[in-house]
Scaffold this active site. Structure first.
Site, short mmCIF file in Angstrom:
data_model
loop_
_atom_site.label_atom_id
_atom_site.label_comp_id
_atom_site.label_asym_id
_atom_site.label_seq_id
_atom_site.Cartn_x
_atom_site.Cartn_y
_atom_site.Cartn_z
N HIS A 107 -17.71 -41.06 7.68
CA HIS A 107 -16.46 -41.73 8.05
C HIS A 107 -15.38 -40.64 8.08
O HIS A 107 -15.44 -39.70 7.28
CB HIS A 107 -16.00 -42.73 7.00
CG HIS A 107 -16.95 -43.83 6.68
ND1 HIS A 107 -18.01 -43.69 5.83
CD2 HIS A 107 -16.96 -45.12 7.08
CE1 HIS A 107 -18.63 -44.84 5.73
NE2 HIS A 107 -18.02 -45.73 6.49
N ASP A 110 -14.14 -39.66 4.71
CA ASP A 110 -15.07 -38.97 3.79
C ASP A 110 -14.85 -37.47 3.84
O ASP A 110 -15.02 -36.78 2.84
CB ASP A 110 -16.55 -39.16 4.20
CG ASP A 110 -16.96 -40.60 4.31
OD1 ASP A 110 -16.35 -41.44 3.63
OD2 ASP A 110 -17.90 -40.88 5.09
N GLU A 238 -22.52 -52.34 13.73
CA GLU A 238 -23.37 -52.55 12.54
C GLU A 238 -23.09 -53.91 11.91
O GLU A 238 -22.03 -54.11 11.33
CB GLU A 238 -23.11 -51.42 11.53
CG GLU A 238 -23.95 -51.56 10.27
CD GLU A 238 -23.73 -50.40 9.30
OE1 GLU A 238 -23.42 -49.28 9.75
OE2 GLU A 238 -23.86 -50.64 8.09
N GLU A 274 -28.85 -52.21 9.12
CA GLU A 274 -29.04 -51.74 7.75
C GLU A 274 -29.90 -52.72 6.97
O GLU A 274 -29.66 -53.93 7.00
CB GLU A 274 -27.67 -51.57 7.06
CG GLU A 274 -27.84 -51.12 5.63
CD GLU A 274 -26.54 -50.90 4.90
OE1 GLU A 274 -25.61 -50.30 5.46
OE2 GLU A 274 -26.47 -51.34 3.74
N HIS A 277 -28.07 -55.01 4.51
CA HIS A 277 -27.26 -56.04 5.16
C HIS A 277 -28.15 -57.19 5.63
O HIS A 277 -27.72 -58.35 5.64
CB HIS A 277 -26.47 -55.45 6.32
CG HIS A 277 -25.48 -54.41 5.88
ND1 HIS A 277 -24.67 -53.73 6.74
CD2 HIS A 277 -25.18 -53.94 4.64
CE1 HIS A 277 -23.91 -52.88 6.06
NE2 HIS A 277 -24.22 -52.99 4.79
N ASP A 302 -29.66 -47.91 9.36
CA ASP A 302 -29.19 -47.42 8.07
C ASP A 302 -30.30 -47.71 7.06
O ASP A 302 -30.54 -48.86 6.67
CB ASP A 302 -27.86 -48.08 7.68
CG ASP A 302 -26.68 -47.27 8.21
OD1 ASP A 302 -26.90 -46.25 8.89
OD2 ASP A 302 -25.52 -47.64 7.92
N ASP A 313 -24.19 -55.52 -2.14
CA ASP A 313 -24.70 -54.45 -1.29
C ASP A 313 -24.98 -53.22 -2.15
O ASP A 313 -24.14 -52.34 -2.30
CB ASP A 313 -23.59 -54.17 -0.26
CG ASP A 313 -24.04 -53.33 0.90
OD1 ASP A 313 -25.25 -53.22 1.12
OD2 ASP A 313 -23.17 -52.79 1.59
N ASP A 315 -27.17 -50.76 -1.77
CA ASP A 315 -27.43 -49.52 -1.04
C ASP A 315 -28.36 -48.57 -1.79
O ASP A 315 -28.04 -47.40 -2.02
CB ASP A 315 -26.10 -48.78 -0.74
CG ASP A 315 -25.29 -49.46 0.34
OD1 ASP A 315 -25.84 -50.30 1.07
OD2 ASP A 315 -24.10 -49.13 0.47
N ASP A 345 -28.03 -44.50 4.34
CA ASP A 345 -26.80 -45.10 3.81
C ASP A 345 -27.16 -45.65 2.43
O ASP A 345 -27.30 -46.85 2.23
CB ASP A 345 -26.31 -46.20 4.76
CG ASP A 345 -24.94 -46.72 4.36
OD1 ASP A 345 -24.44 -46.28 3.31
OD2 ASP A 345 -24.39 -47.55 5.10
C1 XLS Z 1 -20.90 -50.72 4.46
C2 XLS Z 1 -21.48 -50.12 5.65
C3 XLS Z 1 -20.83 -48.81 6.05
C4 XLS Z 1 -21.18 -48.45 7.45
C5 XLS Z 1 -20.33 -47.39 8.03
O1 XLS Z 1 -21.45 -51.63 3.86
O2 XLS Z 1 -22.85 -49.97 5.43
O3 XLS Z 1 -21.15 -47.81 5.16
O4 XLS Z 1 -22.52 -48.05 7.55
O5 XLS Z 1 -19.01 -47.72 7.99
CA CA Z 2 -24.61 -51.32 2.75
CA CA Z 3 -24.36 -49.02 6.68
#
Ligand code: XLS
Ligand code: CA
Ligand code: CA
Length: 445
Positions: A107, A110, A238, A274, A277, A302, A313, A315, A345
């Site tokens: 991003h 970042d 996404e 993702e 998600h 992702d 979430d 991740d 991700d």
């Molecule tokens: C957040 C998203 C984010 C996107 C990019 O939950 O996964 O990280 O991948 O903005």
């Molecule tokens: Ca996520």
């Molecule tokens: Ca993501």
């Protein structure tokens, strides 16, 4: 390229380049399954998997959660502001090379801190973009995608392109404009839109139609600007069903595809899907990939996993072989991801706070997907599911079924057929047998 810090090449201390040692290796810093040059079908593993490191989780996340403070110990912690941004670039390229990943993703916020004004923020970005560009010249690492963070700063409290405040819409447009210029400058293969705070908490204060129309207007402006500056990377959107808002507009693959089609955006966008998600949306990861694939809109992935016992979430790094195998099955059936990739991700757990954990986690994820690739390839080669599916739908290849498929049937002809057909026979779906075969392949390939 400006100041270079004394730490170049040593941010990850004693960690050396990670090599493939095979499944019998006990070396935690070696790949057991990811053998980049090994040919699977018509491509090397590296070409199939197109791994990418996510800048945010790996270089900026500090381990804070809603209940506790930062835990991560990073060799770049002692720096601040733009100095911190610069040392992170050095650390990032060291890790990319040690892992041998071909891509990274970020991003805007970042890589460089916000200034007091948008102009200052863009100037900060310019310095770091120039530095990244220098590093990219001497490394083989490319930018899989970049995106705009339009969710952290308080100005985005009511969303960005779906905000009730036109000033915020304008700010977001300026931010994505810069993002597309960045993508062009760094040769990004894709540009991602994740909805951030594009959603709503309550309909009691929400003009849902205007928000959706504005979101589409915003996307069209982005498409136009990319054309104007000659950015030819793939646009990705996404999906995510919730978090941070109660109801995110791009809830899942099907909802997002409907949005893209409704607003004539489907020819410009594909989906970045993702795993976590999918879990939040109440779907499996392979369901989301399949839905996008059958619509010709599977763009990128992702690569992470959620915790089915938690409603948020998380991740996590992907280690579930069922998920990676079935994901790779969809990706192979899609003919690959084109210019997309498998972007981690994913973040190390808050308790995995040492620097080495960043390496162990990526090695775990890369091995899990490499193994998934091999199993999926063999499943397809042996037509394990294809033959079963072909047989299961056989009735649509002849007689009344063929009439339906080829458009010769209508309610009159079907009624006539049904009235004369008094012995409907179904066959078993054999679900358990198929799952046992899948187990065999995962264990034995
Ligand atoms: C957040 C998203 C984010 C996107 C990019 O939950 O996964 O990280 O991948 O903005
Ligand atoms: Ca996520
Ligand atoms: Ca993501």
């Amino acid at each position: 390229m400006g100041q270079s810090y004394t730490n170049v090449g040593t941010y990850f201390g004693s960690v050396n380049k990670v090599f493939y040692e095979g499944k019998d290796s006990n070396n935690p810093l070696a790949f057991k399954y990811y053998n980049p040059e090994e040919i699977i079908g018509n491509k090397t593993m590296k070409e199939h998997l197109r791994f990418s490191v996510a800048y945010w989780h790996t270089f900026t996340a500090d381990g804070t959660d809603p209940f506790g403070a930062a835990t991560m110990q990073r060799s770049w912690d002692k720096y601040q502001g733009m100095d911190l941004a610069k040392v992170r670039v050095e650390a990032a390229f060291e890790l990319f090379e040690k892992l041998g990943v071909p891509f990274f993703a970020f991003h805007d916020r970042d890589i460089a801190p916000e200034g007091n004004t948008l102009k200052e923020t863009n100037e900060n970005l310019n310095v770091i973009i120039a530095m990244i560009k220098e590093y990219m010249k001497t490394s083989n690492v490319k930018l899989l995608w970049n995106t705009a963070n339009m969710f952290t700063h308080p100005r985005f409290v009511h969303g960005a392109a779906t905000s009730c405040n036109a000033d915020v819409f304008a700010y977001a447009a300026a931010q994505v404009k810069k993002g597309l210029e960045t993508a062009k400058e760094l040769g990004a293969e894709n540009y991602v839109f994740w909805g951030g705070r594009e959603g709503y908490e309550t309909l009691l204060n929400t003009n849902l139609k205007l928000e959706l129309d504005n979101l589409a207007r915003f996307m069209h402006m982005a498409v136009d600007y990319a054309k104007e500056i000659g950015f030819t990377g793939q646009f990705l959107i996404e999906p995510k069903p919730k978090e941070p808002t109660t109801h995110q507009y791009d809830t899942d693959a099907a909802t997002t595809i409907a949005f893209l089609k409704q607003y004539n955006l489907d020819k410009y966008f594909k989906l970045n899907l993702e795993a976590n998600h999918a879990t939040l949306a109440g779907h499996t990861f392979d369901h989301e990939l399949r839905v996008a694939r059958v619509h010709g809109l599977l763009g990128s992935v992702d690569a992470n996993q959620g915790d089915p016992l938690l409603g948020w979430d998380t991740d996590e790094f992907p280690t579930d072989l069922y998920s990676t195998t079935l994901a790779m099955y969809e990706i192979l059936q899609n003919g690959g991801l084109g210019c997309g990739g498998l972007n981690f991700d994913a973040k190390v757990r808050r308790g995995s706070f040492e620097l080495e954990d960043l390496v162990y986690s990526h090695v775990a994820g890369m091995d899990a997907f490499a193994r998934g690739l091999k199993v999926a390839h063999k499943l397809i080669e042996d037509r394990v599911f294809e033959d079963v599916i072909a047989e299961r739908y056989h009735s649509f290849t002849e007689g009344i079924g063929l009439d339906i498929v080829e458009g010769r049937a209508n309610f009159h002809t079907l009624e006539q057929y049904a009235l004369n057909n008094n012995s409907i026979q179904n066959k078993s779906g054999r679900q358990e047998r198929l799952k046992a075969i899948l187990n065999q392949y995962i264990l034995e390939v």
